[in-house]
Design an enzyme around this catalytic site. Structure first.
Site, PDB file in Angstrom:
ATOM      1  N   CYS A 232      38.959  39.554  40.584  1.00 42.22           N
ATOM      2  CA  CYS A 232      38.385  40.616  41.414  1.00 42.22           C
ATOM      3  C   CYS A 232      39.255  41.859  41.243  1.00 42.22           C
ATOM      4  O   CYS A 232      40.075  41.917  40.326  1.00 42.22           O
ATOM      5  CB  CYS A 232      38.265  40.185  42.878  1.00 42.22           C
ATOM      6  N   THR A 233      39.109  42.839  42.108  1.00 39.91           N
ATOM      7  CA  THR A 233      39.797  44.114  41.911  1.00 39.91           C
ATOM      8  C   THR A 233      41.315  43.990  41.985  1.00 39.91           C
ATOM      9  O   THR A 233      42.032  44.380  41.063  1.00 39.91           O
ATOM     10  CB  THR A 233      39.317  45.139  42.959  1.00 39.91           C
TER      11      THR A 233
END
Length: 331
Positions: free
Chosen positions: A183-184
């Site tokens: 994810c980020t």
């Protein structure tokens, strides 16, 4: 701030920890960070802290000192932005939430500390080349649209909460495979990896520090960059360039573009991808209707949007019938 020449550092951090009194923690954190000139958006809950902020460059060392001296925040990884103009935030807002990430999970039903194996950028690159490995993007559709890892599964979901059961169903017959999630900045995978291990997945891995830390390690260590496109970020920048490839298109004309914007109509604020030509043609709006509205007198505009609170319509991005080009290229 928009016009200021002050040099600022954009970063994010999170930490799962036990906070007995989130309100008191929030109040003290606001005072401390305000004194350091910090701007940004921070969520505080009983389970921890999730922050996206910017710090004046000349006070960054003092900020690091503050973090290191904090009994609760000491040792927290700071994910420094890789493509930063310092215009990411314009005020400091700290909110108390039920959770620091809305996941819809009942944490009492599984061991949230039994997380997946963390991978460095080099380890990620090595394991991703294994034919027995599946790479899963745990972000939302508007994030993966502009950038993702090569050969990753990118679920067409609007929220992290929605992604959890969708990914589980997609991988139901692959529980013996190597599952790498990313994810980020890593926070979503912290919870997701523990959840999938609870659900019977045998070999669960997560990219340590997410895309942001991966990009930093790739650059510093001269590694192959397996991420294509932009990393969507939840601040005024709306994205940071990780590779030169543009894998998405303008939602209005279909030409290559990966620049997100919000519709200039304050009664809409739809989040969508718009090229510079279309921005000029449509005055930054998502549709002819919104363009007509922004050219009305301000008082008339206020009457039209009276009672509306659109915010940033991230969940509707790419879903609106007003947008003609909604598909994106996969790598």
């Amino acid at each position: 701030m928009r016009e200021s020449e002050e040099q600022r550092v954009t970063l994010s951090f999170y930490k799962y920890l036990n906070i007995q009194d989130p309100e008191a923690f929030r109040d003290q954190l606001y005072i401390d960070l305000s004194n350091l000139g910090v701007l940004g958006r921070i969520y505080v809950a009983h389970e921890g802290v999730n922050a996206q902020i910017s710090v004046p460059e000349d006070r960054f060392e003092a900020f690091e000192g503050y973090m290191n001296m904090s009994a609760q925040l000491n040792g927290t990884r700071l994910n420094i932005a890789v493509d930063d103009d310092g215009k990411s935030f314009f005020k400091l807002k700290i909110q108390v939430k039920k959770k620091i990430v809305a996941d819809g999970l009942n944490d009492a039903t599984f061991d949230v500390t039994n997380k997946g194996t963390h991978l460095s950028a080099e380890e990620f690159n090595n394991l991703s080349g294994d034919p027995n490995t599946i790479i899963v993007d745990m972000r939302n559709h508007y994030e993966s649209e502009v950038g993702h890892f090569k050969n990753a599964i990118c679920p067409d979901v609007d929220t992290f909460r929605e992604a959890l059961p969708v990914v589980e169903e997609m991988l139901e017959d692959k529980k013996d495979k190597n599952i790498i999630m990313y994810c980020t900045g890593g926070i979503r995978c912290e919870k997701a990896s523990a959840y999938y291990k609870h659900k019977g997945f045998k070999n669960v891995f997560q990219l340590d520090g997410g895309i942001i830390e991966y990009a930093r390690q790739v650059k510093n260590q001269g590694l192959e960059n397996k991420f294509v496109g932009k990393n969507f970020v939840f601040d005024e920048r709306l994205g940071e360039r990780i590779s030169e490839e543009v894998i998405s298109v303008c939602h209005q004309c279909g030409n290559p573009c990966d620049d997100h914007t919000n519709c200039k109509n304050d009664g809409c604020h739809l989040l969508f991808i718009q090229c510079s030509e279309c921005a000029e043609k449509h005055q930054g709006c998502c549709s002819p209707e919104c363009k007509d509205i922004i050219n009305l007198p301000e008082e008339h505009q206020k009457e039209i949007r009276k009672g509306l609170n659109k915010g940033r319509q991230v969940f509707k991005k790419g879903r609106s019938e007003k947008l003609l080009f909604k598909s994106y290229a996969k790598s």
